[in-house]
Enzyme design. Structure first.
Site, short mmCIF file in Angstrom:
data_model
loop_
_atom_site.label_atom_id
_atom_site.label_comp_id
_atom_site.label_asym_id
_atom_site.label_seq_id
_atom_site.Cartn_x
_atom_site.Cartn_y
_atom_site.Cartn_z
N ASP A 1 40.59 24.05 -16.55
CA ASP A 1 41.19 22.72 -16.57
C ASP A 1 40.94 21.99 -17.89
OD1 ASP A 1 38.46 22.41 -16.16
OD2 ASP A 1 38.66 21.74 -14.10
N ASN B 1 32.11 17.19 -3.84
CA ASN B 1 33.13 17.03 -2.79
C ASN B 1 33.87 18.34 -2.49
OD1 ASN B 1 34.78 17.40 -5.01
ND2 ASN B 1 35.74 15.37 -4.93
N HIS C 1 35.35 20.29 -4.75
CA HIS C 1 36.47 20.66 -5.63
C HIS C 1 36.14 21.91 -6.43
CE1 HIS C 1 35.21 17.91 -9.28
NE2 HIS C 1 34.59 19.06 -9.34
N GLU D 1 41.03 18.50 -6.06
CA GLU D 1 40.25 17.58 -5.25
C GLU D 1 40.60 17.75 -3.76
OE1 GLU D 1 37.92 16.21 -6.75
OE2 GLU D 1 38.47 15.09 -8.55
P1 PGA Z 1 28.87 20.46 -12.59
O1 PGA Z 1 30.39 20.35 -12.17
O2 PGA Z 1 28.64 21.88 -12.97
O3 PGA Z 1 28.74 19.54 -13.78
O4 PGA Z 1 28.07 20.04 -11.43
C1 PGA Z 1 30.91 21.29 -11.30
C2 PGA Z 1 32.29 20.84 -10.89
O5 PGA Z 1 32.50 19.63 -10.78
O6 PGA Z 1 33.13 21.69 -10.64
#
Ligand code: PGA
Length: 237
Positions: free
Chosen positions: A67, A136, A138, A143
Site C-alpha cells: 500500500d 482492528n 486490517h 479496513e
Molecule cells: P504495525 O502496523 O506493524 O506498525 O503495528 C501493522 C499494520 O497496521 O498493518
C-alpha cells in the site's frame, strides 16, 4: 493456517526473513510482497544483513508493496516509498525497475489501481507475501468491512489506523485520510503468506484471528480461506 510462536521479536524477524531468503536463493526469479509499519523493521534488518554478508543477491527479485498513502509524493519522508528505501532498497542490489508500490500521487487513482493489478499479473503473481495486522484486523489498508472481493483500490483510513500511524508524522492532521492498497483478493492470490504479529497491543487481534471465524468485519480472517498462511507471533501475552 500455521501458527509459530517465537521467544523474541528478533527471532520472529529472523524466522520470517529466512523464509524469504531461502525462497530467493532457491528460485531463479522471485516475486515478493512487502509490508510497512513497525512490525517488519527487524525483518528488513535481516534482509539487509543477508545481502551485506553475501548470503543472497536480490538482483533477480521483484517486489510489490501492499500500500501507499494518497496525496503523498514518493519523495516525501512520510511515504511508504521512502520507508522502503530507508529500510531496505538503498542497502540491497534489487533493481530499481523491479520495485513496485501503488501510486498514490496521481489524479487518476483508479487507473493507478488497475495498473498495479496488471503489473502484479505480468510479473507472474506474488510468490510470498509479508503481512502485518492492524489492531482492528486490517491487512494492507483493508479496513473492517472491506469486501474480500476487492482488488487494488482506494480506501478511507479509519480513525484508529490514522492514530496508530501518526508516529510517522508531526501531527495527527498530517496523516493522510486515504490510501491505495492491494485488496484482500489481491493478497489472497499470493502463493504463500507470512503474517507477523508482535506485542501486547495486538493481543485482541491475535485472539480474534485464532477463533477461526471468517468475517469481512475482521479483514485478516480472510486468510483462513488461503491454503498456505503462516503466522509468526511473539509477545502477545
Ligand atoms: P504495525 O502496523 O506493524 O506498525 O503495528 C501493522 C499494520 O497496521 O498493518
Amino acid at each position: 493456517m500455521k501458527w509459530i510462536e517465537t521467544a523474541s521479536y528478533e527471532e520472529m524477524s529472523k524466522m520470517a526473513a529466512d523464509l524469504f531468503i531461502n525462497h530467493i536463493k532457491n528460485n531463479s526469479k522471485s516475486v515478493i510482497g512487502l509490508a510497512t509499519g513497525g512490525t517488519p523493521e527487524g525483518f528488513y534488518k535481516e534482509l539487509v544483513k543477508s545481502y551485506t554478508s553475501r548470503k543472497v543477491s536480490y538482483a533477480r527479485t521483484v517486489s510489490f508493496n501492499l500500500d501507499e498513502y494518497v496525496g503523498v509524493t514518493a519523495e516525501s519522508e512520510a511515504s511508504y516509498h521512502h520507508y522502503m528505501k530507508k529500510r531496505l532498497f538503498n542497502y540491497i542490489d534489487i533493481k530499481r525497475e523491479n520495485i513496485y508500490l501503488p501510486n498514490g500521487d496521481t489524479p487518476n487513482l483508479e487507473k493507478a489501481a488497475r495498473e498495479y493489478e496488471r503489473q502484479i499479473e505480468e510479473s507472474g503473481g506474488i510468490d510470498i507475501q509479508l503481512l502485518g495486522i492492524g489492531t482492528n484486523g486490517h491487512i494492507g489498508f483493508n479496513e473492517p468491512g472491506s469486501s474480500f472481493e476487492n482488488t487494488t483500490h482506494v480506501v478511507e483510513l479509519t480513525a484508529s489506523t490514522r492514530e496508530a500511524n501518526k508516529v510517522y508524522f508531526e501531527r495527527l492532521e498530517d496523516v493522510p485520510k486515504h490510501a491505495i492498497t492491494m485488496g484482500i483478493k489481491t493478497i489472497m492470490q499470493s502463493k504463500k503468506i507470512i503474517l507477523l504479529l508482535s506485542g501486547a497491543s495486538k493481543r485482541e487481534a491475535y485472539d480474534r484471528l485464532r477463533t477461526g471465524e471468517v468475517t469481512e468485519q475482521f479483514p485478516a480472517s480472510a486468510l483462513h480461506l488461503h491454503s498456505d498462511v503462516t503466522v509468526i507471533y511473539t509477545g502477545v501475552k
